[in-house]
Scaffold this motif. Structure first.
Motif, PDB file in Angstrom:
ATOM      1  N   ALA A 208     -44.667 -37.496 -11.696  1.00  0.00           N
ATOM      2  CA  ALA A 208     -45.286 -36.496 -10.724  1.00  0.00           C
ATOM      3  C   ALA A 208     -45.168 -35.188 -11.304  1.00  0.00           C
ATOM      4  O   ALA A 208     -44.503 -34.705 -12.144  1.00  0.00           O
ATOM      5  CB  ALA A 208     -43.935 -36.172  -9.587  1.00  0.00           C
ATOM      6  N   PHE A 209     -46.248 -34.399 -11.239  1.00  0.00           N
ATOM      7  CA  PHE A 209     -46.511 -33.089 -11.626  1.00  0.00           C
ATOM      8  C   PHE A 209     -46.416 -32.077 -10.541  1.00  0.00           C
ATOM      9  O   PHE A 209     -46.973 -32.172  -9.335  1.00  0.00           O
ATOM     10  CB  PHE A 209     -47.914 -33.041 -12.235  1.00  0.00           C
ATOM     11  N   SER A 210     -45.804 -30.884 -10.838  1.00  0.00           N
ATOM     12  CA  SER A 210     -45.832 -29.863  -9.961  1.00  0.00           C
ATOM     13  C   SER A 210     -45.709 -28.496 -10.879  1.00  0.00           C
ATOM     14  O   SER A 210     -44.846 -28.080 -11.409  1.00  0.00           O
ATOM     15  CB  SER A 210     -44.370 -29.633  -9.235  1.00  0.00           C
TER      16      SER A 210
ATOM     17  N   GLU B 250     -45.738 -30.477   0.208  1.00  0.00           N
ATOM     18  CA  GLU B 250     -45.967 -31.560   0.257  1.00  0.00           C
ATOM     19  C   GLU B 250     -45.683 -32.369  -1.125  1.00  0.00           C
ATOM     20  O   GLU B 250     -45.510 -33.638  -0.974  1.00  0.00           O
ATOM     21  CB  GLU B 250     -47.635 -31.762   0.589  1.00  0.00           C
ATOM     22  N   THR B 251     -45.518 -31.740  -2.220  1.00  0.00           N
ATOM     23  CA  THR B 251     -45.122 -32.704  -3.242  1.00  0.00           C
ATOM     24  C   THR B 251     -43.546 -32.800  -3.288  1.00  0.00           C
ATOM     25  O   THR B 251     -43.266 -34.049  -3.595  1.00  0.00           O
ATOM     26  CB  THR B 251     -45.450 -31.623  -4.635  1.00  0.00           C
ATOM     27  N   LEU B 252     -42.906 -31.899  -2.470  1.00  0.00           N
ATOM     28  CA  LEU B 252     -41.483 -32.130  -2.673  1.00  0.00           C
ATOM     29  C   LEU B 252     -41.167 -33.355  -1.434  1.00  0.00           C
ATOM     30  O   LEU B 252     -40.461 -33.989  -1.549  1.00  0.00           O
ATOM     31  CB  LEU B 252     -40.717 -30.784  -2.076  1.00  0.00           C
ATOM     32  N   THR B 253     -41.964 -33.209  -0.496  1.00  0.00           N
ATOM     33  CA  THR B 253     -41.989 -34.483   0.533  1.00  0.00           C
ATOM     34  C   THR B 253     -42.355 -35.676   0.139  1.00  0.00           C
ATOM     35  O   THR B 253     -41.708 -36.698   0.265  1.00  0.00           O
ATOM     36  CB  THR B 253     -43.031 -34.012   1.818  1.00  0.00           C
TER      37      THR B 253
ATOM     38  N   GLY C  45     -34.147 -26.182  -9.000  1.00  0.00           N
ATOM     39  CA  GLY C  45     -34.735 -25.919  -7.555  1.00  0.00           C
ATOM     40  C   GLY C  45     -34.917 -27.282  -7.015  1.00  0.00           C
ATOM     41  O   GLY C  45     -34.593 -28.252  -7.310  1.00  0.00           O
ATOM     42  N   PRO C  46     -35.582 -27.319  -5.746  1.00  0.00           N
ATOM     43  CA  PRO C  46     -35.697 -28.457  -4.912  1.00  0.00           C
ATOM     44  C   PRO C  46     -36.195 -29.537  -5.597  1.00  0.00           C
ATOM     45  O   PRO C  46     -35.576 -30.779  -5.707  1.00  0.00           O
ATOM     46  CB  PRO C  46     -36.298 -28.173  -3.790  1.00  0.00           C
ATOM     47  N   LEU C  47     -37.380 -29.387  -6.341  1.00  0.00           N
ATOM     48  CA  LEU C  47     -38.156 -30.624  -6.896  1.00  0.00           C
ATOM     49  C   LEU C  47     -37.310 -31.124  -8.176  1.00  0.00           C
ATOM     50  O   LEU C  47     -37.164 -32.311  -8.044  1.00  0.00           O
ATOM     51  CB  LEU C  47     -39.280 -30.271  -7.497  1.00  0.00           C
ATOM     52  N   ALA C  48     -36.529 -30.271  -8.856  1.00  0.00           N
ATOM     53  CA  ALA C  48     -35.883 -30.823 -10.085  1.00  0.00           C
ATOM     54  C   ALA C  48     -34.758 -31.540  -9.501  1.00  0.00           C
ATOM     55  O   ALA C  48     -34.161 -32.554 -10.113  1.00  0.00           O
ATOM     56  CB  ALA C  48     -35.482 -29.695 -10.834  1.00  0.00           C
ATOM     57  N   ASP C  49     -34.012 -31.117  -8.268  1.00  0.00           N
ATOM     58  CA  ASP C  49     -33.004 -31.767  -7.728  1.00  0.00           C
ATOM     59  C   ASP C  49     -33.071 -33.151  -7.275  1.00  0.00           C
ATOM     60  O   ASP C  49     -32.404 -34.118  -7.374  1.00  0.00           O
ATOM     61  CB  ASP C  49     -32.421 -30.959  -6.611  1.00  0.00           C
TER      62      ASP C  49
END
Length: 305
Positions: free
Chosen positions: A207-209, A216-219, A240-244
């Motif tokens: 995944a790329f962010s 919507e990427t996090l979801t 942060g949330p994505l890295a978590d």
């Protein structure tokens, strides 16, 4: 006759690069290690991310100024210092100053940054220098490359501004991997693609962010995890949330001096993971490149240079 791409695939295999001396570690990498604590609160993560992104300036801020910049209270800064292993904010600031002054002494002296375009290039050069330090130990990239290569299908996810990096990676990965599925739309379209990938036997999603980070990427990453897929994330944020949510995070700086961000370091990160994938199964890589070159010649895909 081998194409230049085939020759590069054979000749540029990644090695661990370990030597007898310790590799130079970038300031951002040092801070990520320093702040890698699983129990940091959301407010404490904001403090950590601010320090990572503004280390040269933040290392000399008073506790009042730092609290104001981050938008937290002074006691929150004190609790953060304690949470990451320091007796208080003065001890933390002393460590931050040591890290940033060490980086300055190891780098070039202060020089004329020229105009804004030159300053943007200088900032990207710094991002690449930090990435080079992170590459001193390539074992993690090699291992993740193996896992991505072994995932069939392999899903590549990039939404909104991150689409371009995902498309580049997927385009190149298809040359060496038999089943790469690109997801560039969020919502139910992404959910369907992720669930189908898992049902088909896939084990990993790349995944790329990039900023601004899309909800919507996090979801989608959460959907992938709930379906049983592992997630490798390329982003600019180590916390942060994505890295978590990700199983593996590769964080590297983006160029932010101009109106729109530039992605020199994330682009090199993509190329490094692609190289690791080609190294993971050299026989498959060579066979697929041979087949592709045959088809390309037969159908005249490319101009003759």
């Amino acid at each position: 006759m081998r194409s230049p791409q085939q020759a590069r695939a054979q000749a540029s295999t990644i090695t661990s690069g370990k030597t007898g001396r310790d590799p130079e570690v970038s300031p951002t990498a040092q801070l990520r290690t320093l702040f890698d604590r699983p129990r940091l609160s959301p407010g404490q993560r904001r403090i950590a991310q601010y320090l990572i992104e503004h280390i040269a300036e933040a290392a000399f801020l008073s506790i009042t100024d730092l609290a104001d910049r981050v938008g937290v209270s002074q006691p929150s800064v004190t609790r953060f210092a304690s949470a990451v292993g320091f007796s208080g904010y003065p001890a933390l600031r002393e460590r931050l100053q040591s890290i940033t002054l060490g980086a300055r002494s190891a780098g070039d002296a202060e020089e004329d940054r020229g105009n804004e375009l030159q300053a943007a290039v200088d900032a990207e050069i710094e991002n690449l220098e930090n990435l080079r330090r992170d590459f001193a130990d390539a074992d993690r990239f090699i291992e993740v490359g193996r896992r991505l290569a072994a995932s069939t299908p392999l899903t590549v996810l990039g939404l909104r501004i991150s689409v371009s990096l995902a498309e580049y990676f997927a385009y190149a990965a298809r040359r060496v991997h038999p089943d790469v599925r690109l997801v560039t739309l969020g919502g139910s379209v992404a959910y369907d693609a992720l669930l189908q990938s898992r049902e088909a036997g896939g084990t990993w999603v790349l995944a790329f962010s990039m900023p601004r980070h899309a909800q919507e990427t996090l979801t989608a990453v959460r959907v992938a995890r709930s379906a049983g897929l592992k997630v490798a994330l390329i982003t600019d944020l180590a916390l942060g949330p994505l890295a978590d949510e990700a199983d593996v995070t590769f964080a590297t700086g983006t160029g932010s001096r101009l109106v729109f961000d530039s992605y020199a370091a994330p682009g090199v990160m993509c190329a490094a993971l692609l190289q690791a994938m080609t190294d993971a199964d050299p026989e498959r890589t060579q066979a697929r490149l041979d087949e592709y070159e045959h088809v390309a010649d037969e159908h005249h895909f490319f101009l003759r240079d």
